[in-house]
Design a protein around this motif. Sequence first.
Motif, mmCIF file in Angstrom:
data_model
loop_
_atom_site.group_PDB
_atom_site.id
_atom_site.type_symbol
_atom_site.label_atom_id
_atom_site.label_comp_id
_atom_site.label_asym_id
_atom_site.label_seq_id
_atom_site.Cartn_x
_atom_site.Cartn_y
_atom_site.Cartn_z
ATOM 1 N N LYS A 329 4.357 43.664 28.010
ATOM 2 C CA LYS A 329 4.462 42.205 28.152
ATOM 3 C C LYS A 329 4.843 41.530 26.831
ATOM 4 N N LYS A 330 5.149 42.338 25.802
ATOM 5 C CA LYS A 330 5.566 41.800 24.495
ATOM 6 C C LYS A 330 4.465 40.989 23.825
ATOM 7 N N GLU A 331 3.206 41.285 24.136
ATOM 8 C CA GLU A 331 2.098 40.577 23.494
ATOM 9 C C GLU A 331 1.692 41.376 22.260
ATOM 10 N N HIS A 332 2.587 41.392 21.285
ATOM 11 C CA HIS A 332 2.372 42.186 20.081
ATOM 12 C C HIS A 332 1.227 41.644 19.235
ATOM 13 N N LEU A 333 1.071 40.325 19.202
ATOM 14 C CA LEU A 333 0.000 39.738 18.402
ATOM 15 C C LEU A 333 -1.370 40.129 18.944
ATOM 16 N N THR A 334 -1.498 40.126 20.268
ATOM 17 C CA THR A 334 -2.803 40.512 20.870
ATOM 18 C C THR A 334 -3.164 41.947 20.517
ATOM 19 N N ILE A 335 -2.129 42.828 20.580
ATOM 20 C CA ILE A 335 -2.385 44.236 20.236
ATOM 21 C C ILE A 335 -2.783 44.339 18.770
ATOM 22 N N ALA A 336 -2.100 43.587 17.915
ATOM 23 C CA ALA A 336 -2.406 43.628 16.481
ATOM 24 C C ALA A 336 -3.810 43.131 16.201
ATOM 25 N N GLN A 337 -4.221 42.073 16.868
ATOM 26 C CA GLN A 337 -5.565 41.520 16.657
ATOM 27 C C GLN A 337 -6.651 42.529 17.083
ATOM 28 N N LYS A 338 -6.406 43.204 18.181
ATOM 29 C CA LYS A 338 -7.402 44.186 18.643
ATOM 30 C C LYS A 338 -7.473 45.382 17.682
ATOM 31 N N LYS A 339 -6.340 45.820 17.156
ATOM 32 C CA LYS A 339 -6.358 46.918 16.209
ATOM 33 C C LYS A 339 -7.056 46.505 14.928
ATOM 34 N N VAL A 340 -6.837 45.267 14.492
ATOM 35 C CA VAL A 340 -7.518 44.775 13.287
ATOM 36 C C VAL A 340 -9.012 44.689 13.508
ATOM 37 N N ALA A 341 -9.428 44.216 14.702
ATOM 38 C CA ALA A 341 -10.866 44.130 15.012
ATOM 39 C C ALA A 341 -11.508 45.525 14.972
ATOM 40 N N HIS A 342 -10.822 46.522 15.553
ATOM 41 C CA HIS A 342 -11.334 47.890 15.532
ATOM 42 C C HIS A 342 -11.347 48.441 14.107
ATOM 43 N N PHE A 343 -10.339 48.063 13.322
ATOM 44 C CA PHE A 343 -10.248 48.521 11.935
ATOM 45 C C PHE A 343 -11.400 47.984 11.094
ATOM 46 N N LEU A 344 -11.692 46.692 11.241
ATOM 47 C CA LEU A 344 -12.798 46.091 10.488
ATOM 48 C C LEU A 344 -14.146 46.663 10.925
ATOM 49 N N HIS A 345 -14.297 46.975 12.223
ATOM 50 C CA HIS A 345 -15.543 47.599 12.708
ATOM 51 C C HIS A 345 -15.717 48.993 12.091
ATOM 52 N N PHE A 346 -14.628 49.711 11.961
ATOM 53 C CA PHE A 346 -14.690 51.044 11.338
ATOM 54 C C PHE A 346 -15.154 50.951 9.880
ATOM 55 N N ILE A 347 -14.648 49.942 9.129
ATOM 56 C CA ILE A 347 -15.049 49.766 7.729
ATOM 57 C C ILE A 347 -16.530 49.457 7.626
ATOM 58 N N ARG A 348 -17.015 48.580 8.499
ATOM 59 C CA ARG A 348 -18.441 48.234 8.461
ATOM 60 C C ARG A 348 -19.310 49.441 8.812
ATOM 61 N N ASP A 349 -18.882 50.215 9.788
ATOM 62 C CA ASP A 349 -19.685 51.361 10.241
ATOM 63 C C ASP A 349 -19.609 52.536 9.277
ATOM 64 N N LYS A 350 -18.459 52.708 8.630
ATOM 65 C CA LYS A 350 -18.258 53.860 7.760
ATOM 66 C C LYS A 350 -18.748 53.617 6.336
ATOM 67 N N PHE A 351 -18.417 52.427 5.782
ATOM 68 C CA PHE A 351 -18.694 52.180 4.359
ATOM 69 C C PHE A 351 -19.776 51.128 4.133
ATOM 70 N N TYR A 352 -20.331 50.583 5.211
ATOM 71 C CA TYR A 352 -21.404 49.594 5.103
ATOM 72 C C TYR A 352 -20.984 48.392 4.214
ATOM 73 N N LEU A 353 -19.795 47.888 4.483
ATOM 74 C CA LEU A 353 -19.282 46.730 3.733
ATOM 75 C C LEU A 353 -19.187 45.525 4.657
ATOM 76 N N ASN A 354 -19.404 44.360 4.085
ATOM 77 C CA ASN A 354 -19.312 43.088 4.820
ATOM 78 C C ASN A 354 -17.850 42.651 4.867
ATOM 79 N N THR A 355 -17.289 42.561 6.093
ATOM 80 C CA THR A 355 -15.865 42.223 6.259
ATOM 81 C C THR A 355 -15.638 40.743 6.573
ATOM 82 N N TYR A 356 -16.711 39.961 6.488
ATOM 83 C CA TYR A 356 -16.526 38.540 6.783
ATOM 84 C C TYR A 356 -15.905 37.777 5.610
#
Length: 414
Positions: A329-356
């Motif tokens: 559907k060419k919703e590239h921004l939505t896909i990018a936002q979800k990947k970024v959300a998963h990426f930030l969750h990985f940083i918090r879970d792996k390195f215990y860093l605050n991503t806010y």
Amino acid sequence: MTQKTKYLIVLVITLLGFILVEIYKPKPVIWTPTYSNQDDIPFGGEILYKILPELFPSQEIHDEKFPVLARHTEQSVDLQRTSYINICNTFTLDSISLTKLLQFVSTGNTAFISAEDFGSLGDTLHLSTDYISILKKGTATSLSFTHPELRQKKPFVFRMEDAEAFFVDTTKSTIPWTVLAYNHLKKPTFIKVKWGKGNLLLNSTPRAFSNYYLIKPQNCYFAINALRYLPQQTIYWDEYYQAPSIGTRFRVMNKSIRKASEASYDESPFRFIVSQPALRWAYYLTLLALVLFMIFEAKRRQRIIPIIDIPQNTSVIFVKTIGQLYFNKKEHLTIAQKKVAHFLHFIRDKFYLNTYQIDDDFLAELSHKSGLELSKLQALFHTIQHLNTVNSISEKELIELNKAIEEFYQTVKA
């Protein structure tokens, strides 16, 4: 018809075949020496027992299958003026029976015993038996009486293996012997031992009293003349002590070294089993049953184990399906936002860093913990911050973002 029924039919037919073969085949001659008055085999004692009434007319003859010696005590008189006959391969008595036998003889009775080994009786009398060491197939030996009236012009000829035993004085005891017969080597084979008021008549060639030699005119008179040494009185024919006992009845233990080493001599229990038709067939059928069991029944029986498919991770399939839907559907921004959300969750879970709050200190610490260059992290998070200011992105920008995030993952995993 089931498979099990087929196997059962084959087994029954096989057993019936063996039984029919055993029934209709000619019975082989049994050469096992038994000396029993019930056996008409070559080394049975049926003929000798039948001629006893002629040798001892008007005398009672008792056939004993129970320990007749146990009846004799110092107070009893039921065995007075009697003769005791026992013909066997090995004459083995326990201490109690030996005492009874010697008491029986000492009171004036006579015991006639023919055996190749006399066991405890031989130990008591300080005598033993040995065997002619030179034994060749087809050779013969002869037996002769010492008494002039019983001695014949020609000696009694026997096969060597049937009359090879002779008496040996083991300790030169003071117990006197009287030699009644000897073999061609002048070795005693028939002796008389005085014991108390009675006599022990001991013979080392029991086969000379078997059916095999009693039907031969040139040999039968040896047994008849030997029994003439018994007085005319009641006869007890004892077969109780003819029963073999384990270990003590193996003649090989008393053979000379040269004789025992011959390959043709074997008195093992297995030889006895195969020499008896009933035991032999029982042995063969047992082996056959074991083989059939191993072939048809020994395999493990259980239900077929169903194949269970490995559970699939449906969450991954779901994510791929949703991602493909957004991409189509060419919703590239939505896909990018979800990947970024998963990426930030990985940083918090792996390195215990605050991503806010993304600042220089955050990027420096993340570079230190992840091992990714600071410049690459700065470019990646600059792209992430750019997503918050636009309404759409191109497919190329989405691919570049995905490559940067995957590079971060690969560096962390390495």
